[in-house]
Design an enzyme around this catalytic site. Structure first.
Site, PDB file in Angstrom:
ATOM      1  N   ARG A 335     -49.023 -39.908  76.954  1.00  0.00           N
ATOM      2  CA  ARG A 335     -50.375 -40.222  76.502  1.00  0.00           C
ATOM      3  C   ARG A 335     -51.296 -40.628  77.644  1.00  0.00           C
ATOM      4  O   ARG A 335     -52.501 -40.385  77.601  1.00  0.00           O
ATOM      5  CB  ARG A 335     -50.301 -41.307  75.417  1.00  0.00           C
ATOM      6  CG  ARG A 335     -49.713 -40.776  74.099  1.00  0.00           C
ATOM      7  CD  ARG A 335     -49.165 -41.897  73.229  1.00  0.00           C
ATOM      8  NE  ARG A 335     -48.735 -41.446  71.906  1.00  0.00           N
ATOM      9  CZ  ARG A 335     -47.545 -40.895  71.658  1.00  0.00           C
ATOM     10  NH1 ARG A 335     -46.685 -40.710  72.652  1.00  0.00           N
ATOM     11  NH2 ARG A 335     -47.223 -40.530  70.428  1.00  0.00           N
ATOM     12  N   GLY A 403     -41.028 -31.801  72.639  1.00  0.00           N
ATOM     13  CA  GLY A 403     -41.689 -31.746  71.341  1.00  0.00           C
ATOM     14  C   GLY A 403     -42.940 -32.601  71.308  1.00  0.00           C
ATOM     15  O   GLY A 403     -43.942 -32.249  70.668  1.00  0.00           O
ATOM     16  N   ASP A 629     -35.290 -43.150  67.490  1.00  0.00           N
ATOM     17  CA  ASP A 629     -34.669 -42.504  68.645  1.00  0.00           C
ATOM     18  C   ASP A 629     -33.445 -43.248  69.161  1.00  0.00           C
ATOM     19  O   ASP A 629     -32.703 -42.730  69.992  1.00  0.00           O
ATOM     20  CB  ASP A 629     -35.682 -42.369  69.783  1.00  0.00           C
ATOM     21  CG  ASP A 629     -36.647 -41.214  69.554  1.00  0.00           C
ATOM     22  OD1 ASP A 629     -36.291 -40.279  68.819  1.00  0.00           O
ATOM     23  OD2 ASP A 629     -37.760 -41.260  70.105  1.00  0.00           O
TER      24      ASP A 629
END
Length: 750
Positions: A335, A403, A629
């Site tokens: 980001r 992804g 995760d």
């Protein structure tokens, strides 16, 4: 040792120079042919070739050899490109049936044209080829038997090329130690014009220019290494390169025109003192070689090439201790590049994760015209272009295995003025993308996906987006972020409502860049975030905390191994990511959060973990999205706890890099753990004190988190654990093996 029987019968080399002679030597060394016959115009060349052991015998007339050939023999034409037609003419009337003909010319279009002129068509026994290997040295004395080892051979078979002849040529080149690829004729000539022929044009031209300079004596006397390395190729065979330039004229002219335009642009930037443009060219060029190497590696999934194989070998026992700093948070690294690129001004980032996933995002923005310096030791400087300053990339954006890159970029690029295609490697190409494509279509985006909603993604530019109020069907930070980022380009308000809280790095970082984000119910089901289109992002400084997902492996390692005491420094403890801490604590782990602080809007702490016996639990479903995760590592902790651990509500794990529930269950069972997968989770019977795992070989299926989790399991194993397919660990944790060994794991990489 060579094969028991040769792959081919006789090899006839027409043109006994560097290329033909090296093939002859390599096949003789490999025992891959019965006899080598050389053909050269000059008798002295024939004599030298025999004296040097390159050929068994040699003649000056090809016609003298042809009657002796039979099915299974190979004729290799290794003459200058424009001389190929004359060799074909000599072959036309005297070549016995079943003999294979192939060549080494650098231009394939002219070889095809020569064959059509001589035979009236391209015969099925002709397999056009081009070894991508060479030297500035030429002639029979330059031949060597190792020239082709680890080099690529490009074959350009046609539709009518006989499969048997093609296989014979493939096996012949493989016997030299080369890697064999195939490519269409036109594509080959365009690629070689840009990558080989143009550099030779430049090198010949540069040396010729300098040779006419009155000061040339000093220029060559004081030439630096880079000049010598580059201009070395100007010492290549002039006849061969004259032929190549004439034979591949159109493709080379196109490459020269493109280079000339770019050189003129670079000259203009220097003349104008435009440092920004110069930095753009230099940073893109510096990264280009590594980037294209990664893109080419994708061919490992579609071409008969060897992929990189990495195996972890974890010896049993041990404990972990010390102060550790794991790599920067991957989500925030992604980001920081995205928002820094779209901000106005220069953004400086520290702690950037230099793993392949985050680097894929960085390269994508370089491809769209953003000047990005670094990364160097985790530092990146991004020269933002503003929300509407991106440029159309020169080709598809290749995102490797990431992804996050693909899903978030889909949102950012849905509102651009240009078309763009997003591609990835084999693993990413299997992952579902309609979960982001569908809401973007609802916003007015034009997106095409591959079969079953999988990559590649093709986004059409120039579409007007409008805000939507999107109820996420599943808890997914990637889908939420995709929609919110598209909302920056949409008319009106765009809102997302989550069925359960997910990581909120996008919302926090948008706020850090000065973009207003309205939020409610942050920690609860129904959490809502809203952005309004038309704002702007302002450059910021970002200090990326250590990734809690990476820290998890050492948290679990310390929690399960008696005698362990680890301090993990500067770890992000975002409340949408702290599920692993809460779950381990609920199991009885000894975890302290020290030196709590806020860095760029993100909460950070040092995490101390000491060994303590743990109990199996029913994992609270409200913690599942906060640790999605981290479950592969948590499954290892559950196997070491006393009693049963039950996970439910984790369907998302079945569509990660692999089906993580099934993959972990399979591996745990191999190691002797009672683990039963369920549609939305798993039930694990823990061993309590003592060894929880046996030894064995488990397959990570290329999933980095599974690989690292089973490495940690070795701390409580009775025997060696071998973990296959660990190359992708580099995507999120480049120095895992080194740090794990330093901390106390007995881990080797093979």
């Amino acid at each position: 040792m060579g094969p028991e029987r040769p792959l081919i019968g006789r090899l006839v080399v027409v043109g006994i120079g560097l290329i033909g002679g090296s093939l002859a030597l390599a096949l003789k060394a490999a025992g891959a042919c019965r006899e080598v016959i050389g053909v050269a115009r000059r008798a002295r060349t024939c004599e030298q070739a025999v004296e040097l052991g390159i050929v068994d015998r040699a003649v000056t007339a090809l016609g003298d050899v042809l009657p002796q050939l039979e099915a299974g023999d190979v004729v290799f034409v290794a003459v200058p490109t424009l001389a190929v037609e004359q060799v074909f003419a000599e072959l036309r009337d005297g070549l016995p049936a079943g003999v294979t003909v192939t060549d080494g010319a650098s231009v394939k279009g002219s070889v095809i044209a020569a064959a059509e002129k001589v035979w009236g068509r391209v015969p099925d026994f002709l397999v056009p080829g081009h070894p991508i290997a060479g030297s500035e040295k030429s002639g029979v004395t330059a031949a060597r038997d190792d020239l082709y080892i680890a080099h690529r051979i490009i074959l350009t078979p046609l539709e009518n090329t006989d499969a048997g002849h093609l296989q014979r040529v493939v096996q012949m080149w493989q016997a030299t130690g080369a890697e064999v690829l195939d490519m269409p004729v036109g594509e080959h000539d365009e690629v070689l014009a840009a990558t080989s022929h143009l550099p030779h044009v430049i090198a010949f031209g540069l040396v010729d220019t300098l040779a006419h300079d009155a000061e040339n004596e000093n220029i060559f006397r004081y030439a630096a290494g880079g000049f010598r390395d580059f201009t070395r190729i100007a010492s290549s065979d002039p006849v061969m390169w004259r032929d190549i330039m004439l034979a591949n004229r159109d493709a080379i002219l196109n490459a020269i025109d493109l280079y000339t335009a770019n050189l003129a642009s670079l000259r203009g930037a220097i003349a104008a003192g435009d440092g920004e443009q110069l930095m753009g060219v230099f940073t893109r060029a510096k990264a280009a070689r590594d980037h294209f190497t990664k893109m080419l590696a994708k061919k490992a999934y579609t071409e008969p090439m060897q992929t990189q194989e990495v195996t972890f070998i974890a010896q049993p026992g041990g404990s972990v201790s010390g102060r550790l700093r794991v790599p920067g948070d991957k989500s925030m690294s992604h980001r920081s590049i995205m928002l820094g690129s779209l901000a106005e001004g220069v953004t400086e980032v520290e702690g950037f994760l230099e793993g392949e996933d985050a680097l894929a995002t960085l390269q994508a923005f370089r491809d769209m015209g953003v000047v990005i310096e670094g990364p160097v030791d985790g530092r990146v400087v991004i020269h933002g272009v503003g929300l509407h300053g991106l440029q159309a990339p020169p080709g598809p954006l290749y995102l490797g295995n990431s992804g996050t890159s693909m899903r978030l970029l889909a949102g950012l690029l849905a509102g651009q003025d240009f078309d763009v295609t997003l591609t990835g490697d084999e693993s990413l190409s299997k992952r579902p993308m309609n979960r982001v494509a569908d809401p973007l279509r609802d916003m007015g985006a034009d997106i095409e996906t591959g079969p079953d909603g999988r990559p590649p993604l093709v986004l059409k530019g120039g579409r007007k987006l409008h805000g939507i109020d999107y109820q996420l069907p599943m808890a997914s930070a990637q889908v939420k972020s995709c929609v919110l980022l598209a909302g920056l380009y949409a008319e009106g308000e765009t809102s997302t409502t989550e069925p359960a809280p997910t990581r909120d790095h996008t919302e926090r970082m948008l706020t850090g860049f000065g973009y207003d984000v309205q939020r409610s119910g942050v920690r609860h089901e129904g959490a809502r975030a809203t952005v309004r289109g038309g704002g702007k992002l302002t450059a910021s400084r970002i200090d990326v905390p250590a990734d809690i997902s990476s820290a998890t492996f050492f948290m679990v390692a310390a929690a399960i191994a008696p005698g362990s005491d680890v301090l993990l420094e500067h770890v992000g403890i975002n409340p949408t990511r702290d599920g692993v801490i809460n779950i381990l604590r609920a199991m009885g782990a000894d975890i302290e959060l020290l030196n709590r602080r806020s860095v760029g809007g993100e909460p950070v702490a040092d995490i101390r973990v000491r060994y303590a016996p743990m109990q199996g639990i029913q994992i609270p479903e409200d913690q599942v999205p906060l640790a999605i995760d981290e479950f592969p590592a948590l499954f290892v902790a559950a196997a070491c706890a006393e009693g049963e651990t039950v996970l439910t509500g984790a369907e998302e794990l079945r569509v990660k890099e692999s089906d993580r529930i099934q993959a972990m269950a399979d591996g745990l069972r191999i190691l002797g753990v009672n683990a039963e997968p369920t549609p939305d989770g798993i039930v694990i019977q823990g061993a309590g004190e003592g060894a929880a795992f046996g030894g064995g070989t488990v397959d990570s299926l290329g999933d980095h988190r599974i690989a690292m989790s089973f490495a940690v399991a070795s701390l409580r194993a009775r025997d060696t654990i071998r973990i296959l397919h660990c190359a992708n660990v580099a995507t999120s944790f480049p120095n895992f093996a080194e740090l794990a060994t330093k901390a106390g794991l007995k881990l080797q990489v093979a």
